[in-house]
Motif scaffolding. Structure first.
Motif, short mmCIF file in Angstrom:
data_model
loop_
_atom_site.label_atom_id
_atom_site.label_comp_id
_atom_site.label_asym_id
_atom_site.label_seq_id
_atom_site.Cartn_x
_atom_site.Cartn_y
_atom_site.Cartn_z
N HIS A 116 0.84 -1.21 0.00
CA HIS A 116 0.00 0.00 0.00
C HIS A 116 0.87 1.26 0.00
O HIS A 116 0.58 2.22 -0.72
CB HIS A 116 -0.94 0.02 1.21
CG HIS A 116 -2.02 -0.99 1.16
ND1 HIS A 116 -3.01 -0.99 0.19
CD2 HIS A 116 -2.29 -2.05 1.96
CE1 HIS A 116 -3.83 -1.98 0.40
NE2 HIS A 116 -3.43 -2.66 1.46
N ALA A 117 1.91 1.25 0.82
CA ALA A 117 2.80 2.41 0.89
C ALA A 117 3.52 2.63 -0.43
O ALA A 117 3.62 3.76 -0.92
CB ALA A 117 3.81 2.22 2.02
N LYS A 125 2.59 1.85 -3.43
CA LYS A 125 1.66 2.36 -4.45
C LYS A 125 1.54 3.88 -4.36
O LYS A 125 1.24 4.55 -5.35
CB LYS A 125 0.27 1.74 -4.28
CG LYS A 125 0.19 0.30 -4.71
CD LYS A 125 -1.20 -0.24 -4.47
CE LYS A 125 -1.27 -1.72 -4.76
NZ LYS A 125 -2.60 -2.28 -4.41
N ARG A 126 1.74 4.41 -3.15
CA ARG A 126 1.61 5.84 -2.94
C ARG A 126 2.97 6.54 -2.87
O ARG A 126 3.04 7.73 -2.56
CB ARG A 126 0.82 6.08 -1.66
CG ARG A 126 -0.63 5.67 -1.81
CD ARG A 126 -1.28 5.41 -0.45
NE ARG A 126 -2.66 5.01 -0.60
CZ ARG A 126 -3.09 3.78 -0.89
NH1 ARG A 126 -2.22 2.82 -1.11
NH2 ARG A 126 -4.37 3.51 -0.99
N GLY A 127 4.04 5.78 -3.09
CA GLY A 127 5.38 6.36 -3.05
C GLY A 127 5.77 6.80 -1.65
O GLY A 127 6.47 7.80 -1.49
N MET A 128 5.31 6.07 -0.65
CA MET A 128 5.56 6.45 0.73
C MET A 128 6.33 5.35 1.46
O MET A 128 6.33 4.20 1.02
CB MET A 128 4.22 6.66 1.47
CG MET A 128 3.30 7.67 0.85
SD MET A 128 1.66 7.65 1.59
CE MET A 128 1.99 8.47 3.12
N TYR A 188 3.02 5.93 5.70
CA TYR A 188 1.70 5.40 5.34
C TYR A 188 0.87 5.10 6.58
O TYR A 188 -0.30 5.47 6.67
CB TYR A 188 1.84 4.13 4.49
CG TYR A 188 0.52 3.50 4.16
CD1 TYR A 188 -0.30 4.03 3.17
CD2 TYR A 188 0.07 2.39 4.85
CE1 TYR A 188 -1.53 3.47 2.87
CE2 TYR A 188 -1.16 1.82 4.57
CZ TYR A 188 -1.95 2.36 3.58
OH TYR A 188 -3.17 1.80 3.30
N ARG A 242 -0.13 8.40 8.31
CA ARG A 242 -1.19 9.07 7.54
C ARG A 242 -2.54 8.38 7.73
O ARG A 242 -3.57 9.04 7.87
CB ARG A 242 -0.80 9.08 6.06
CG ARG A 242 -1.77 9.76 5.18
CD ARG A 242 -1.22 9.82 3.77
NE ARG A 242 -2.30 10.06 2.83
CZ ARG A 242 -2.16 10.03 1.53
NH1 ARG A 242 -0.99 9.77 1.01
NH2 ARG A 242 -3.17 10.26 0.74
N THR A 243 -2.52 7.05 7.76
CA THR A 243 -3.75 6.28 7.98
C THR A 243 -4.32 6.56 9.35
O THR A 243 -5.53 6.75 9.51
CB THR A 243 -3.48 4.78 7.79
OG1 THR A 243 -2.97 4.57 6.46
CG2 THR A 243 -4.74 3.96 7.98
#
Length: 62
Positions: A23-24, A26-29, A34, A37-38
């Motif tokens: 997931h991270a 995919k967001r470049g994090m 990640y 932020r969540t």
């Protein structure tokens, strides 16, 4: 206003960590960014819902 930081250490299973990495990525994090932020988003959602509930109580809509 200055806000300090603290350290939170988590123990999670391998499968969850791998999903978080995906997931991270995919967001470049980073995984850390990640997760933070969540948590921030979840906290905002919870506070917003409480504010809506209180407003509805005030106006007698519930």
């Amino acid at each position: 206003m200055f806000m300090g930081t603290s350290v939170l250490s988590l123990r999670i299973d391998h499968e969850l960590l791998e999903r978080l990495k995906e997931h991270a990525a995919k967001r470049g994090m980073s995984v850390q960014d990640y997760v933070v932020r969540t948590l921030i988003r979840d906290d905002f959602d919870e506070r917003f819902k409480c504010a809506v509930d209180e407003t509805e109580k005030f106006y007698g809509l519930t």
